[in-house]
Design a protein around this motif. Structure first.
Motif, short mmCIF file in Angstrom:
data_model
loop_
_atom_site.label_atom_id
_atom_site.label_comp_id
_atom_site.label_asym_id
_atom_site.label_seq_id
_atom_site.Cartn_x
_atom_site.Cartn_y
_atom_site.Cartn_z
N VAL A 39 45.23 42.68 -0.42
CA VAL A 39 43.83 42.49 -0.81
C VAL A 39 43.58 41.05 -1.26
CG1 VAL A 39 42.04 43.14 -2.48
CG2 VAL A 39 43.43 44.90 -1.39
N VAL A 40 44.46 40.50 -2.10
CA VAL A 40 44.22 39.12 -2.57
C VAL A 40 44.42 38.12 -1.44
CG1 VAL A 40 44.71 39.61 -5.01
CG2 VAL A 40 46.57 38.83 -3.53
N CYS A 41 45.33 38.41 -0.53
CA CYS A 41 45.51 37.52 0.63
C CYS A 41 44.24 37.51 1.50
CB CYS A 41 46.70 37.97 1.47
SG CYS A 41 48.32 37.69 0.71
N ALA A 49 53.58 38.07 3.31
CA ALA A 49 52.25 37.46 3.34
C ALA A 49 52.15 36.41 4.45
CB ALA A 49 51.93 36.84 1.99
N HIS A 50 53.18 35.60 4.57
CA HIS A 50 53.16 34.55 5.60
C HIS A 50 53.16 35.16 7.00
CE1 HIS A 50 53.85 30.75 7.56
NE2 HIS A 50 54.95 31.21 8.12
N ASN A 51 53.92 36.21 7.19
CA ASN A 51 53.98 36.84 8.51
C ASN A 51 52.66 37.55 8.85
OD1 ASN A 51 56.60 35.98 8.94
ND2 ASN A 51 57.50 37.82 8.06
N ALA A 52 52.06 38.18 7.84
CA ALA A 52 50.82 38.92 8.08
C ALA A 52 49.60 38.01 8.18
CB ALA A 52 50.61 39.95 6.98
N PRO A 77 49.37 34.18 8.84
CA PRO A 77 50.01 32.88 9.08
C PRO A 77 49.12 31.67 8.77
CG PRO A 77 49.52 34.02 11.14
CD PRO A 77 49.31 35.01 10.05
N ASP A 78 47.81 31.85 8.70
CA ASP A 78 46.92 30.74 8.39
C ASP A 78 46.67 30.58 6.89
OD1 ASP A 78 46.60 30.16 11.10
OD2 ASP A 78 44.94 31.57 11.29
N LEU A 79 47.25 31.44 6.09
CA LEU A 79 47.03 31.43 4.65
C LEU A 79 47.97 30.45 3.96
CD1 LEU A 79 45.65 32.79 2.16
CD2 LEU A 79 47.46 34.50 2.25
N THR A 80 47.45 29.68 3.01
CA THR A 80 48.30 28.84 2.18
C THR A 80 48.89 29.69 1.07
OG1 THR A 80 46.96 26.88 2.62
CG2 THR A 80 48.37 26.81 0.67
N VAL A 81 50.20 29.88 1.13
CA VAL A 81 50.90 30.75 0.19
C VAL A 81 51.58 29.91 -0.88
CG1 VAL A 81 52.71 32.48 -0.11
CG2 VAL A 81 51.26 32.52 1.94
N CYS A 82 51.27 30.23 -2.12
CA CYS A 82 51.92 29.62 -3.29
C CYS A 82 52.75 30.71 -3.96
CB CYS A 82 50.84 29.11 -4.24
SG CYS A 82 51.45 28.55 -5.86
N THR A 83 53.91 30.32 -4.49
CA THR A 83 54.70 31.27 -5.26
C THR A 83 55.33 30.58 -6.46
OG1 THR A 83 56.27 33.11 -5.08
CG2 THR A 83 56.94 31.02 -4.06
N GLU A 118 61.54 28.52 3.06
CA GLU A 118 62.01 29.07 4.33
C GLU A 118 61.19 30.28 4.76
OE1 GLU A 118 66.11 29.86 3.59
OE2 GLU A 118 66.70 27.74 3.75
N GLU A 119 60.69 31.04 3.77
CA GLU A 119 59.94 32.25 4.08
C GLU A 119 58.44 32.01 4.24
OE1 GLU A 119 61.16 35.15 1.16
OE2 GLU A 119 63.05 35.52 2.22
N GLY A 120 58.00 30.76 4.04
CA GLY A 120 56.62 30.45 4.36
C GLY A 120 55.75 29.93 3.23
N ALA A 121 56.31 29.71 2.06
CA ALA A 121 55.51 29.16 0.97
C ALA A 121 55.19 27.69 1.24
CB ALA A 121 56.23 29.29 -0.37
N SER A 122 53.96 27.31 0.95
CA SER A 122 53.53 25.91 1.07
C SER A 122 53.45 25.22 -0.28
CB SER A 122 52.16 25.83 1.75
OG SER A 122 52.22 26.34 3.05
N GLU A 123 53.42 26.01 -1.36
CA GLU A 123 53.29 25.47 -2.70
C GLU A 123 54.21 26.25 -3.64
OE1 GLU A 123 49.23 25.16 -3.97
OE2 GLU A 123 48.59 24.18 -2.11
N ILE A 124 54.85 25.50 -4.54
CA ILE A 124 55.78 26.07 -5.51
C ILE A 124 55.30 25.73 -6.92
CG2 ILE A 124 58.15 26.01 -6.41
CD1 ILE A 124 57.99 27.25 -3.61
#
Length: 220
Positions: free
Chosen positions: A26-28, A49-52, A54-60, A83-89
C-alpha cells in the motif's frame, strides 16, 4: 506550495516492526501514485518492493533503530540492501561512541557506508533527542567529513522526534553538500512546511499522503 509539491519532499515511511507485505504494498503504491521522494521500508521488504515496483525509489534503514551494531554488520546490511534494490540508505550512528567522545569512529563508519553507497544516497540518523547541543554540533562535523548526503534528526523510535530548534542548529554547522532530513512526530501539513522553511529538503513521515491526497492541487 501545492499539496502535490509538498509530497515530493516526503520519504513515505512504514517502519513498524509488525508491518506485513500487504501493508508495505500500500505505501509503495501510494508513493508511486503521489510522487513522494521515496518509500522508506524495513530491509526485509527491499527486494520484494524493488521487484514489484521497479520504478520506485526504495529507501531502507541500517543499524536501525539503536545503532549499536558493529560497523562490519552495518556494512553487510548496506551491501545487501543495495544489491536488492535500495537507492537510499538511512543509517543510525553508534550513540555509545558519541557519549564516549569517539567521533573518529563515527566518521570512519560513515565513510565506510558511503563508500558502499557510491552515488546512492546515504542519510545519517543522529537521534537528536539523546544528544547535548555540543554533541549535535560534533556530529554535524562527522557527517560532513564522512561524506554523507544527509543528516537526519531521528529514528522515530526514540524518546523524541524532530524539532525546529535542532534543524536550525544543524543548518549552522553542516557542510555545504549536506542536506537535512527531519523525521519523527511530523504529523501535520503545517509542521512539514515549517521544516522545509527551516532548511530541510526531506521529511520522513507516515501521515503525509493521508493528509495531502485530497489536497494535491490546493495551496497548503
Amino acid at each position: 506550495m501545492l499539496g502535490k509539491e509538498l509530497l515530493t519532499y516526503v520519504d513515505h515511511t512504514l517502519l513498524n516492526p509488525i508491518a506485513t507485505w500487504e501493508e508495505i504494498k500500500v505505501v509503495c503504491e501510494d508513493a508511486l501514485a503521489y510522487h513522494t521522494a521515496s518509500v522508506c521500508i524495513p530491509p526485509d521488504f527491499v527486494a520484494s518492493a524493488h521487484n514489484a515496483y521497479p520504478d520506485l525509489t526504495v529507501c531502507t534503514v541500517v543499524g536501525f533503530p539503536l545503532g549499536y551494531q558493529t560497523t562490519e554488520a552495518k556494512v553487510a546490511e548496506t551491501k545487501q540492501a543495495i544489491e536488492e534494490g535500495a537507492s537510499e540508505i538511512d543509517m543510525v550512528i553508534n550513540l555509545g561512541d558519541v557519549k564516549q567522545g569517539d567521533y573518529h569512529a563515527i566518521t570512519e563508519e560513515i565513510k565506510a557506508l558511503k563508500a558502499i553507497c557510491g552515488e546512492k544516497i546515504l542519510k545519517v540518523i543522529i537521534e537528536a533527542c539523546s544528544l547535548t547541543k555540543d554533541e549535535k554540533v560534533e556530529l554535524c562535523r562527522c557527517v560532513t567529513e564522512g561524506g554523507a548526503d544527509f543528516i537526519k534528526t531521528s529514528t522515530g523510535f526514540g524518546s523524541g522526534g524532530a524539532t525546529l530548534e535542532d534543524v536550525q542548529l544543524i543548518k549552522k554547522h553542516i557542510g555545504p553538500h549536506v542536506q537535512i532530513k527531519a523525521a519523527g512526530g511530523i504529523r501535520s501539513v503545517e509542521a512539514m512546511k515549517a521544516y522545509i522553511e527551516a532548511g530541510c529538503t526531506r521529511i520522513g513521515a507516515s501521515a503525509a499522503v493521508g493528509l495531502l491526497q485530497n489536497r494535491l492541487d490546493e495551496q497548503v
